[in-house]
Motif scaffolding. Sequence first.
Motif, mmCIF file in Angstrom:
data_model
loop_
_atom_site.group_PDB
_atom_site.id
_atom_site.type_symbol
_atom_site.label_atom_id
_atom_site.label_comp_id
_atom_site.label_asym_id
_atom_site.label_seq_id
_atom_site.Cartn_x
_atom_site.Cartn_y
_atom_site.Cartn_z
ATOM 1 N N ASP A 1 0.829 -1.209 0.000
ATOM 2 C CA ASP A 1 0.000 0.000 0.000
ATOM 3 C C ASP A 1 0.864 1.259 0.000
ATOM 4 O O ASP A 1 0.581 2.214 -0.740
ATOM 5 C CB ASP A 1 -0.937 0.020 1.215
ATOM 6 N N GLU A 2 1.905 1.277 0.828
ATOM 7 C CA GLU A 2 2.792 2.442 0.893
ATOM 8 C C GLU A 2 3.515 2.659 -0.430
ATOM 9 O O GLU A 2 3.669 3.796 -0.889
ATOM 10 C CB GLU A 2 3.802 2.282 2.031
ATOM 11 N N GLU A 3 3.933 1.562 -1.054
ATOM 12 C CA GLU A 3 4.617 1.661 -2.343
ATOM 13 C C GLU A 3 3.672 2.198 -3.413
ATOM 14 O O GLU A 3 4.046 3.041 -4.225
ATOM 15 C CB GLU A 3 5.161 0.279 -2.732
ATOM 16 N N ALA A 4 2.419 1.736 -3.394
ATOM 17 C CA ALA A 4 1.430 2.215 -4.370
ATOM 18 C C ALA A 4 1.131 3.697 -4.156
ATOM 19 O O ALA A 4 1.045 4.456 -5.129
ATOM 20 C CB ALA A 4 0.148 1.386 -4.260
ATOM 21 N N MET A 5 1.019 4.103 -2.895
ATOM 22 C CA MET A 5 0.749 5.517 -2.605
ATOM 23 C C MET A 5 1.931 6.388 -3.042
ATOM 24 O O MET A 5 1.721 7.494 -3.568
ATOM 25 C CB MET A 5 0.464 5.717 -1.111
ATOM 26 N N ALA A 6 3.148 5.917 -2.835
ATOM 27 C CA ALA A 6 4.321 6.680 -3.258
ATOM 28 C C ALA A 6 4.354 6.824 -4.774
ATOM 29 O O ALA A 6 4.707 7.898 -5.292
ATOM 30 C CB ALA A 6 5.600 5.990 -2.756
ATOM 31 N N THR A 7 3.945 5.780 -5.482
ATOM 32 C CA THR A 7 3.904 5.827 -6.946
ATOM 33 C C THR A 7 2.854 6.833 -7.415
ATOM 34 O O THR A 7 3.110 7.625 -8.322
ATOM 35 C CB THR A 7 3.605 4.425 -7.517
ATOM 36 N N PHE B 1 1.670 9.386 -5.676
ATOM 37 C CA PHE B 1 2.123 10.714 -5.285
ATOM 38 C C PHE B 1 3.190 11.227 -6.265
ATOM 39 O O PHE B 1 3.156 12.384 -6.689
ATOM 40 C CB PHE B 1 2.684 10.683 -3.866
ATOM 41 N N ALA B 2 4.128 10.353 -6.656
ATOM 42 C CA ALA B 2 5.189 10.735 -7.596
ATOM 43 C C ALA B 2 4.620 11.067 -8.972
ATOM 44 O O ALA B 2 5.087 11.999 -9.637
ATOM 45 C CB ALA B 2 6.228 9.624 -7.705
#
Length: 143
Positions: free
Chosen positions: A131-137, A139-140
Amino acid sequence: MKVGDILRKKTARISTIRMNETVAIAAQVMRASNVSALVVKDVVRTEGNTAVGMFTERDVVRAIAEHGAAGVNLKVSQLISVQQLVWCSSDDTLEDVRHLMNQHHIRHLPVIDNHSLCGVVSIRDISTAFDEEAMATVFAASA
């Protein structure tokens, strides 16, 4: 992302129980440590301090469901499967570990590097990391 990335974010404490302890003691350790799974260790003079399995809240429930109140007096060793221990290393990818957990129908996995227990990852840890990785993607991409 790798298992080691998750371990670096978690506390270093690993909750364990010896095979010869009772279900009641295991439940108390889980409660005191605020965890739902313990690494089971076989502390034998000739074999050293070896992880042999996992003991979970489900094992507590199974002991009581099958043996009633007397289930709390059973030894941890009577409830765990001491076949081949399912584990991962800190270099394993989260995709591989998620597949391993699904394949073996387990929610907690000991992390062993160079024959040494260095942590435990849960399916929740892995889900949170994805989930954190998806949110960072996301956001980027929106920046």
